[in-house]
Design an enzyme around this catalytic site. Structure first.
Site, mmCIF file in Angstrom:
data_model
loop_
_atom_site.group_PDB
_atom_site.id
_atom_site.type_symbol
_atom_site.label_atom_id
_atom_site.label_comp_id
_atom_site.label_asym_id
_atom_site.label_seq_id
_atom_site.Cartn_x
_atom_site.Cartn_y
_atom_site.Cartn_z
ATOM 1 N N HIS A 218 0.850 -1.202 0.000
ATOM 2 C CA HIS A 218 0.000 0.000 0.000
ATOM 3 C C HIS A 218 0.877 1.241 0.000
ATOM 4 C CE1 HIS A 218 1.112 -0.444 4.236
ATOM 5 N NE2 HIS A 218 0.876 0.854 4.376
ATOM 6 N N ASP A 220 0.765 5.246 1.760
ATOM 7 C CA ASP A 220 0.068 5.896 2.873
ATOM 8 C C ASP A 220 -0.658 7.146 2.396
ATOM 9 O OD1 ASP A 220 1.084 3.952 4.517
ATOM 10 O OD2 ASP A 220 2.569 5.224 5.491
ATOM 11 N N ARG A 283 6.454 -8.667 16.495
ATOM 12 C CA ARG A 283 6.995 -7.359 16.092
ATOM 13 C C ARG A 283 5.958 -6.272 16.384
ATOM 14 N NH1 ARG A 283 6.740 -4.240 11.198
ATOM 15 N NH2 ARG A 283 8.605 -2.946 10.930
HETATM 16 C C1 OGA Z 1 1.458 1.419 8.153
HETATM 17 C C2 OGA Z 1 2.728 0.733 7.814
HETATM 18 C C3 OGA Z 1 4.710 -0.434 8.527
HETATM 19 C C4 OGA Z 1 5.226 -1.252 9.656
HETATM 20 O O1 OGA Z 1 1.047 1.339 9.333
HETATM 21 O O2 OGA Z 1 0.876 2.053 7.241
HETATM 22 O O3 OGA Z 1 3.067 0.716 6.670
HETATM 23 O O4 OGA Z 1 6.406 -1.580 9.629
HETATM 24 N N1 OGA Z 1 3.433 0.141 8.795
HETATM 25 O O5 OGA Z 1 4.458 -1.576 10.544
HETATM 26 NI NI NI Z 2 1.996 2.233 5.533
#
Ligand code: OGA
Ligand code: NI
Length: 341
Positions: A218, A220, A283
């Site tokens: 995706h 953002d 994680r």
């Molecule tokens: C998000 C994202 C990345 C991650 O929250 O949009 O891309 O490493 N997170 O969690």
């Molecule tokens: Ni993201």
């Protein structure tokens, strides 16, 4: 066969991640989505104290749309505190977490990742989305002990906002967008209703990490996103190369650009495509989404550098309208093409 879990929670968290020793079919992504060769590339690491930092940041945004930032000024203590609060939250039993659940039409709260609605395969993820104060959710989660969570969230957001403004200031200056004209920029009271969000992400230990994804590819919907993660898992896509893993530098913060910067820069800066792969170990990550107020008109024409020879690639669009457009797009590039001139 439907389990009590399916009936009760599936629309919120599709799986009791701790209870399975294989990845259920509804979470299995195709092999080509998950596995990628290791190409040995690294995203830029930039020291914000370096006098060259603005130039390096601009270059990184033109070629990558993402970089790691050292000496960013965010105190180590708050970075540790937010991670331990995230752990405290995600360690709660599911019944407890559901006290902060996102309402069906709401934006903030605990549950499935907001981008899940765009995909038919589930992701190995749970999260808490916050807009501003976390006090109501904190009170619901810990009626007698909510202050620490709420205060940590407040402090973290204010430090992230300051950092996001620093980076945005550098980018807007490079684009000759007069930040003095933006009434929301650097507004300490946030009266202009900046549409800022903090997303706490948890990627539970996965028994078969190569079969699923933590977050699907995706971009953002932000100006910049500031991401804190201690361990690897994030991957970014570079045209002509493929997926590149981001190995977090100790103490550094990851900055990735979002769609609004791509639009404001008339395509010069990259809104980086990214995804998260999972591991056999837990994680956490914390993403801060810095966005303009919902009524802000996003337009390449804000840039005073758009000369007579350069035509705006995108039409002007109100931030709120862009959010809606994106929420209905099944493909990340679709939103851009819909507003292309
Ligand atoms: C998000 C994202 C990345 C991650 O929250 O949009 O891309 O490493 N997170 O969690
Ligand atoms: Ni993201």
């Amino acid at each position: 066969m439907a389990t009590p879990w399916d009936q009760a929670y599936k629309h919120i968290i599709p799986l009791d991640f701790n209870s399975v020793n294989s990845v259920p079919d509804s979470f299995v992504w195709s092999q080509s989505d998950v596995i990628q060769p290791d190409n040995g590339l690294f995203i830029p690491i930039i020291d914000l104290m370096d006098s060259n930092a603005p130039k390096l940041i601009v270059e990184a945004c033109e070629t990558w749309g993402v970089f790691q930032l050292k000496n960013h000024g965010v105190r180590t203590k708050i970075m540790e505190d937010i991670e331990s609060e995230a752990r405290k939250l995600f360690d709660l039993p599911i019944d407890q977490k559901l006290k902060a659940v996102r309402s069906p039409d709401g934006l903030s709260g605990y549950g499935i990742v907001p981008i899940q609605s765009l995909f038919s395969t589930f992701m190995w993820h749970e999260g808490l989305t916050l807009f501003g104060s976390a006090i109501d959710h904190a009170k619901a989660l810990w009626p007698h002990d909510y202050q620490q969570f709420s205060d940590t969230i407040d402090e973290y957001q204010s430090q992230m906002k300051a950092l996001a403004e620093k980076v945005t200031g550098i980018l807007f200056r490079a684009l000759s967008i007069p930040v003095e004209d933006l009434n929301w920029f650097d507004d300490p009271t946030n009266r202009s209703g900046c549409n800022l969000a903090l997303q706490l992400n948890s990627y539970p230990p996965c028994p078969e990490p190569t079969r699923t994804l933590g977050l699907a590819p995706h971009t953002d919907t932000s100006i910049v996103t500031i991401l804190q993660a201690k361990t690897s898992g994030l991957q970014v896509f570079k045209d002509g190369v493929g997926w590149i893993p981001v190995e977090p530098e100790p103490e550094a913060i990851i900055v990735n650009l979002g769609d609004f910067t791509h639009l404001l820069s008339n395509g010069r800066f990259i809104s980086v495509l990214h995804r998260v792969v999972v591991k056999p170990i837990q994680r956490y990550s914390m993403g801060y989404f810095y966005r303009p107020p919902k009524d802000f008109v996003v337009s390449p024409l804000l840039s005073k550098d758009l000369g007579p020879g350069e035509v705006p690639r995108y039409r002007s669009i109100i931030a709120k309208e862009y959010h809606e457009l994106k929420a209905n797009c099944k493909h990340y590039e679709k939103a851009f093409s819909l507003i292309e001139n």
